[in-house]
Design a protein around this motif. Sequence first.
Motif, PDB file in Angstrom:
ATOM      1  N   SER A 105       0.831  -1.207   0.000  1.00 14.22           N
ATOM      2  CA  SER A 105       0.000   0.000   0.000  1.00 14.22           C
ATOM      3  C   SER A 105       0.863   1.253   0.000  1.00 14.22           C
ATOM      4  N   LEU A 106       1.940   1.226   0.783  1.00  7.02           N
ATOM      5  CA  LEU A 106       2.860   2.368   0.802  1.00  7.02           C
ATOM      6  C   LEU A 106       3.512   2.566  -0.562  1.00  7.02           C
ATOM      7  N   ALA A 107       3.905   1.457  -1.200  1.00  9.74           N
ATOM      8  CA  ALA A 107       4.530   1.545  -2.521  1.00  9.74           C
ATOM      9  C   ALA A 107       3.564   2.147  -3.546  1.00  9.74           C
ATOM     10  N   LEU A 185      -4.591  -1.986  -2.933  1.00  7.71           N
ATOM     11  CA  LEU A 185      -5.099  -0.856  -3.706  1.00  7.71           C
ATOM     12  C   LEU A 185      -6.022   0.012  -2.853  1.00  7.71           C
ATOM     13  N   THR A 186      -6.782  -0.619  -1.977  1.00 10.35           N
ATOM     14  CA  THR A 186      -7.674   0.130  -1.091  1.00 10.35           C
ATOM     15  C   THR A 186      -6.892   1.104  -0.225  1.00 10.35           C
ATOM     16  N   LEU A 187      -5.870   0.601   0.461  1.00  8.78           N
ATOM     17  CA  LEU A 187      -5.073   1.465   1.325  1.00  8.78           C
ATOM     18  C   LEU A 187      -4.122   2.340   0.516  1.00  8.78           C
ATOM     19  N   GLY A 188      -3.664   1.845  -0.643  1.00 13.05           N
ATOM     20  CA  GLY A 188      -2.729   2.610  -1.459  1.00 13.05           C
ATOM     21  C   GLY A 188      -3.342   3.872  -2.030  1.00 13.05           C
ATOM     22  N   VAL A 246       2.443   5.164   7.583  1.00 12.74           N
ATOM     23  CA  VAL A 246       2.694   3.738   7.784  1.00 12.74           C
ATOM     24  C   VAL A 246       1.964   3.268   9.032  1.00 12.74           C
ATOM     25  N   ILE A 247       1.974   4.105  10.069  1.00 16.34           N
ATOM     26  CA  ILE A 247       1.232   3.772  11.289  1.00 16.34           C
ATOM     27  C   ILE A 247      -0.265   3.707  11.001  1.00 16.34           C
ATOM     28  N   VAL A 248      -0.746   4.665  10.197  1.00 18.48           N
ATOM     29  CA  VAL A 248      -2.167   4.659   9.824  1.00 18.48           C
ATOM     30  C   VAL A 248      -2.493   3.423   8.993  1.00 18.48           C
ATOM     31  N   LEU A 249      -1.585   3.038   8.088  1.00 16.76           N
ATOM     32  CA  LEU A 249      -1.815   1.856   7.264  1.00 16.76           C
ATOM     33  C   LEU A 249      -1.884   0.598   8.116  1.00 16.76           C
ATOM     34  N   ILE A 250      -0.995   0.505   9.105  1.00 16.95           N
ATOM     35  CA  ILE A 250      -1.009  -0.670   9.979  1.00 16.95           C
ATOM     36  C   ILE A 250      -2.325  -0.757  10.743  1.00 16.95           C
ATOM     37  N   SER A 251      -2.797   0.378  11.256  1.00 22.04           N
ATOM     38  CA  SER A 251      -4.057   0.361  12.002  1.00 22.04           C
ATOM     39  C   SER A 251      -5.246   0.156  11.071  1.00 22.04           C
TER      40      SER A 251
END
Length: 313
Positions: A105-107, A185-188, A246-251
């Motif tokens: 997602s970060l990528a 793709l959702t988080l990206g 990244v913290i938001v993505l993990i949560s």
Amino acid sequence: MLELIIRRTLNVIPICLVVFTIVFCLMRIAPGDPATAMLGDYASAEAVQSLRQEMGLDRPLWSQYLDSLRGLLHGDLGRSLSSGAPVSDQIASALPETLALAASSLAIGLLLGVPLGIVTAVRRGRPVDHAGRLFSLSGLSIPSFVLGILLMLLFAIDVPIFPAIGGGRSGDLSDQLLHLALPSLTLGLIMMAYVTRVMRTSMLNVLQEDYIRTARSKGIGELRVVLRHALPNCLVPLVSLCAINVIVLISSSVMVEIIFSRPGLGRLLISAMRQRDYVSLQSVLVVYAGIVILVNMTADLLYGVVNPRIRSR
């Protein structure tokens, strides 16, 4: 740089201890009882008390705390109160799924957001700028679970390109990547919205600096001015954004994993909450906190790489 790494590492140790203590206390004061949850509300008091003794929940809190801390220092996260399986094994199988989702997602967010942010800044006030800002605002406004359901309906049901649920067959990398496509793709896309806005704002500020006007006056091409002179000075706020997101993505991966039925930490966390599994829930939260601390420490180190002046502070 080595001194910076040592200093940041030493600062992390008390933070980890405080986080573990807070998580342990919150688990013990939370409503519900694991023995009652396992045996049911109609179980006799004797059966519940016997199971509590078997689980070690009748011991003083300070004894449970010291045992948990000792096990954590030795890499032993204990055994699940509900299944009896080692929690470390459960986390070891779930953690790669969550990390793969966050990394992909970060990528996606960086690969799409950085160029879009640059283009909208360079073409400020033009149609491409208005379209990019509208697109990024839409990404900020849509919750991850809503976007995930929409993508599932579009690309898994209406146009069946990607699978909707699951993590893919074990050992089959191509099938696992197909199952990872829609969740990442959702988080990206949400990550891309943040990156676009930050990159656009940072680039606009840098393009107004004197050294940019000097580079242009020397006849340097606009593409080289943007990529060679302006872009490196936009990286510090981008590193800050990535650390936060990244913290938001993990949560956020907790909700996305539930929607797409992925075998990650999110499902393990929800399962432990439903069963009042103190040990599993505590271990998963400690892992989440450890990831947050590690991401922040990595961001501090990257600041020193991007901006050498920070190393001496």
